[in-house]
Design an enzyme around this catalytic site. Sequence first.
Site, mmCIF file in Angstrom:
data_model
loop_
_atom_site.group_PDB
_atom_site.id
_atom_site.type_symbol
_atom_site.label_atom_id
_atom_site.label_comp_id
_atom_site.label_asym_id
_atom_site.label_seq_id
_atom_site.Cartn_x
_atom_site.Cartn_y
_atom_site.Cartn_z
ATOM 1 N N TYR A 26 -14.705 85.685 -26.989
ATOM 2 C CA TYR A 26 -13.313 85.215 -26.958
ATOM 3 C C TYR A 26 -12.510 85.869 -28.081
ATOM 4 C CZ TYR A 26 -9.529 81.790 -27.832
ATOM 5 O OH TYR A 26 -8.327 81.175 -28.068
ATOM 6 N N GLY A 51 -3.392 73.776 -18.776
ATOM 7 C CA GLY A 51 -4.267 73.735 -19.951
ATOM 8 C C GLY A 51 -3.724 72.858 -21.069
ATOM 9 N N GLN A 52 -4.449 72.853 -22.179
ATOM 10 C CA GLN A 52 -4.083 71.974 -23.300
ATOM 11 C C GLN A 52 -2.673 72.267 -23.790
ATOM 12 O OE1 GLN A 52 -5.976 72.678 -27.048
ATOM 13 N NE2 GLN A 52 -5.603 70.601 -27.806
ATOM 14 N N LEU A 53 -2.380 73.540 -24.031
ATOM 15 C CA LEU A 53 -1.041 73.903 -24.525
ATOM 16 C C LEU A 53 -0.015 73.936 -23.396
ATOM 17 C CD1 LEU A 53 -1.907 76.756 -26.979
ATOM 18 C CD2 LEU A 53 -0.305 74.923 -27.495
ATOM 19 N N LYS A 85 -9.329 88.437 -27.914
ATOM 20 C CA LYS A 85 -8.033 88.179 -28.564
ATOM 21 C C LYS A 85 -7.672 89.308 -29.540
ATOM 22 C CE LYS A 85 -6.721 84.359 -26.601
ATOM 23 N NZ LYS A 85 -5.608 84.422 -25.628
ATOM 24 N N ASP A 102 -0.832 77.829 -12.259
ATOM 25 C CA ASP A 102 -2.229 77.736 -12.697
ATOM 26 C C ASP A 102 -3.105 78.052 -11.496
ATOM 27 O OD1 ASP A 102 -3.400 76.129 -15.458
ATOM 28 O OD2 ASP A 102 -4.820 76.643 -13.870
ATOM 29 N N ILE A 103 -4.387 78.242 -11.776
ATOM 30 C CA ILE A 103 -5.319 78.560 -10.682
ATOM 31 C C ILE A 103 -5.652 77.324 -9.849
ATOM 32 C CG2 ILE A 103 -7.399 78.278 -12.118
ATOM 33 C CD1 ILE A 103 -7.974 81.118 -10.359
ATOM 34 N N GLY A 122 -1.225 79.350 -16.720
ATOM 35 C CA GLY A 122 -2.161 78.456 -17.406
ATOM 36 C C GLY A 122 -1.470 77.153 -17.780
HETATM 37 N N1 SER Z 1 -9.289 76.280 -30.314
HETATM 38 C C1 SER Z 1 -9.850 77.537 -29.945
HETATM 39 C C2 SER Z 1 -11.315 77.429 -29.731
HETATM 40 O O1 SER Z 1 -11.908 76.572 -30.309
HETATM 41 C C3 SER Z 1 -9.586 78.527 -31.036
HETATM 42 O O2 SER Z 1 -8.601 79.370 -30.639
HETATM 43 O O3 SER Z 1 -11.841 78.220 -29.018
#
Ligand code: SER
Length: 320
Positions: free
Chosen positions: A141, A13-15, A145, A36-37, A10
């Site tokens: 989501y 992505g943002q992180l 998690k 990444d994909i 990933g």
């Molecule tokens: N930033 C994430 C979201 O908004 C929260 O983990 O889904």
Amino acid sequence: MNKNTILIIGANGQLGTVLGNELQELYGKENVIASDISPKPNFNGIFELLDATDYDAIENVVLKYSVTQIYHLAAILSANGEKHPLRTWDLNMTMMLNVFEVARLNNIEKVFFPSSIAVFGDAVDRENTLQESYLNPETVYGISKASGENWAQYYFKKYDLDIRSLRYPGVIGYQSLPGGGTTDYAVEIYHSAVKDEDFTCFLKDDTVLPMIFMDDAIRATIELMNAPKEKIKIRTSYNIASMSFSPKEITSAIKEECPNFKVDYKPDFRQEIADGWPKLIDDTAAREDWNWNPKYDLKSMTIEMLSKLKEKYKASCTDI
Ligand code: SER
């Protein structure tokens, strides 16, 4: 010291974008494999196209580079997840269990698995959400998690796989854009301010959520991963906190620098998600166990965000 070879899943992505650069700095470009994909244009380093729903594909990359650590950052986030609940569950869980299984069977030394404030629901004290609060997530989501946290602890207890995890608040950085989350507005708002555009916020003006500046989020991740194993007492996931604010408060902070900036409010389906999340997180355990300490508050983050985005766009809200 053993050589570390790190796989980021990933990485686009943002992180992942920011963590990839930071890990390259720390461990050397030749020891970080970004994956990444989809392709990562102009990436200066090793990159592998990788679909994390494919167990063999992950294992092949791990064997090819003799990977010792995996940062598994790929997931469908809260807002996008609600559009396709079953697909989100399937993807998030399949990718995560593939990573944990590959790690277990290939003697990976450490795995990073991000969790989120989305694991909490209406069972918690939203004004002060404790580490050991009951988890009753209200998004798919969040459910993925919360389950992932339990799987992480299971793999640690049963197989001694060293999985470490943080419950990220909304992450705000100038280097990359988030995708499909409920806290995304807090990044987008800075881009609009610098580009001298009016901003329409998808949350109500008084919706307080926990947030963290990217530099602090990256530092927390690396400090957690580098802490001695015996210091990591929580094997589900650590609460981390930094700041909490509402759209109205971030707008005021931006207006200090950009007095003409205008925001209006059109709450959509993400309001309901945000209403189910904590306002303030208690991160005592992270502070005590591995000395977590955030550096940025809303004001210092805002100054940094605006100045970096002004460079990026070669624009300035104060030019008007
Ligand atoms: N930033 C994430 C979201 O908004 C929260 O983990 O889904």
